[in-house]
Design a protein around this motif. Structure first.
Motif, PDB file in Angstrom:
ATOM      1  N   ASP A 192      76.502 120.334  14.130  1.00 40.75           N
ATOM      2  CA  ASP A 192      75.304 119.606  14.537  1.00 40.75           C
ATOM      3  C   ASP A 192      74.586 120.384  15.647  1.00 40.75           C
ATOM      4  N   ARG A 193      73.455 119.898  16.059  1.00 38.52           N
ATOM      5  CA  ARG A 193      72.623 120.599  17.054  1.00 38.52           C
ATOM      6  C   ARG A 193      73.404 120.869  18.346  1.00 38.52           C
ATOM      7  N   LYS A 194      74.152 119.884  18.832  1.00 39.38           N
ATOM      8  CA  LYS A 194      74.912 120.045  20.073  1.00 39.38           C
ATOM      9  C   LYS A 194      75.962 121.148  19.929  1.00 39.38           C
ATOM     10  N   ALA A 195      76.660 121.182  18.805  1.00 38.13           N
ATOM     11  CA  ALA A 195      77.678 122.208  18.567  1.00 38.13           C
ATOM     12  C   ALA A 195      77.046 123.592  18.415  1.00 38.13           C
ATOM     13  N   ARG A 196      75.897 123.661  17.756  1.00 38.95           N
ATOM     14  CA  ARG A 196      75.215 124.957  17.619  1.00 38.95           C
ATOM     15  C   ARG A 196      74.818 125.498  18.993  1.00 38.95           C
ATOM     16  N   ARG A 197      74.351 124.628  19.857  1.00 37.90           N
ATOM     17  CA  ARG A 197      73.999 125.050  21.217  1.00 37.90           C
ATOM     18  C   ARG A 197      75.249 125.512  21.975  1.00 37.90           C
ATOM     19  N   PHE A 198      76.323 124.740  21.869  1.00 35.34           N
ATOM     20  CA  PHE A 198      77.586 125.122  22.503  1.00 35.34           C
ATOM     21  C   PHE A 198      78.022 126.504  22.022  1.00 35.34           C
ATOM     22  N   TYR A 199      77.933 126.735  20.721  1.00 31.55           N
ATOM     23  CA  TYR A 199      78.325 128.026  20.168  1.00 31.55           C
ATOM     24  C   TYR A 199      77.453 129.149  20.733  1.00 31.55           C
ATOM     25  N   SER A 200      76.146 128.938  20.758  1.00 33.21           N
ATOM     26  CA  SER A 200      75.251 129.998  21.244  1.00 33.21           C
ATOM     27  C   SER A 200      75.513 130.329  22.712  1.00 33.21           C
ATOM     28  N   LEU A 201      75.939 129.346  23.489  1.00 32.45           N
ATOM     29  CA  LEU A 201      76.225 129.576  24.903  1.00 32.45           C
ATOM     30  C   LEU A 201      77.589 130.212  25.143  1.00 32.45           C
ATOM     31  N   ASN A 202      78.522 130.055  24.204  1.00 31.33           N
ATOM     32  CA  ASN A 202      79.900 130.489  24.426  1.00 31.33           C
ATOM     33  C   ASN A 202      80.400 131.591  23.510  1.00 31.33           C
ATOM     34  N   LYS A 203      79.630 131.987  22.515  1.00 34.75           N
ATOM     35  CA  LYS A 203      80.135 132.943  21.525  1.00 34.75           C
ATOM     36  C   LYS A 203      80.492 134.302  22.103  1.00 34.75           C
ATOM     37  N   ASP A 204      79.893 134.673  23.211  1.00 32.88           N
ATOM     38  CA  ASP A 204      80.175 135.980  23.797  1.00 32.88           C
ATOM     39  C   ASP A 204      81.055 135.898  25.040  1.00 32.88           C
ATOM     40  N   VAL A 205      81.620 134.718  25.302  1.00 30.74           N
ATOM     41  CA  VAL A 205      82.480 134.533  26.464  1.00 30.74           C
ATOM     42  C   VAL A 205      83.915 134.836  26.035  1.00 30.74           C
ATOM     43  N   PRO A 206      84.532 135.895  26.579  1.00 39.83           N
ATOM     44  CA  PRO A 206      85.859 136.306  26.102  1.00 39.83           C
ATOM     45  C   PRO A 206      86.915 135.205  26.143  1.00 39.83           C
ATOM     46  N   TYR A 207      86.978 134.414  27.197  1.00 40.19           N
ATOM     47  CA  TYR A 207      88.027 133.396  27.297  1.00 40.19           C
ATOM     48  C   TYR A 207      87.843 132.261  26.308  1.00 40.19           C
ATOM     49  N   ALA A 208      86.663 132.126  25.705  1.00 42.59           N
ATOM     50  CA  ALA A 208      86.411 131.060  24.740  1.00 42.59           C
ATOM     51  C   ALA A 208      86.929 131.405  23.352  1.00 42.59           C
ATOM     52  N   LYS A 209      87.303 132.646  23.146  1.00 44.94           N
ATOM     53  CA  LYS A 209      87.770 133.088  21.822  1.00 44.94           C
ATOM     54  C   LYS A 209      89.276 133.237  21.840  1.00 44.94           C
ATOM     55  N   GLY A 210      89.944 132.540  20.945  1.00 48.49           N
ATOM     56  CA  GLY A 210      91.401 132.564  20.891  1.00 48.49           C
ATOM     57  C   GLY A 210      91.970 133.947  20.692  1.00 48.49           C
TER      58      GLY A 210
END
Length: 108
Positions: free
Chosen positions: A86-104
């Protein structure tokens, strides 16, 4: 207790049940696999009927943002479900996709 998701797994288990389930959400087999292979955000792990299930948020090669839930079976991945973010999740992804600690796969 969930263990860290293994990102080096490349093979998937598909059957009529999971293919028809994701099709109801208008997701293709290829899209679900692309999300997992494209280094998604690892959001959570749950134990469901004794099985670890991992929730991922990531994007396809066409830049479509999807949630994909997988489980490991004999060093293979089985997609349990997949659905559009959904829109909220897409925004969350765009803000966090390049943050190393957010990726398992990059967690220490």
């Amino acid at each position: 207790m969930c263990i860290q998701f293994k990102t080096d797994i490349k093979m998937f288990i598909w059957d009529a049940e999971n293919l028809s389930h994701i099709a109801r959400h208008k997701i293709s087999q290829q899209e679900a696999e692309q999300v997992i292979r494209n280094d998604p955000l690892d959001l959570e792990c749950q134990i469901v009927v004794g099985e670890e299930r991992f929730l991922h948020l990531g994007e396809t090669l066409a830049k479509r943002i999807l949630f994909v839930v997988v489980t490991e079976r004999d060093d293979l991945l089985r997609v349990v479900t997949a659905f559009p973010a959904d829109r909220k999740a897409r925004r969350f992804y765009s803000l966090n996709k390049d943050v190393p600690y957010a990726k398992g796969s990059q967690a220490t």
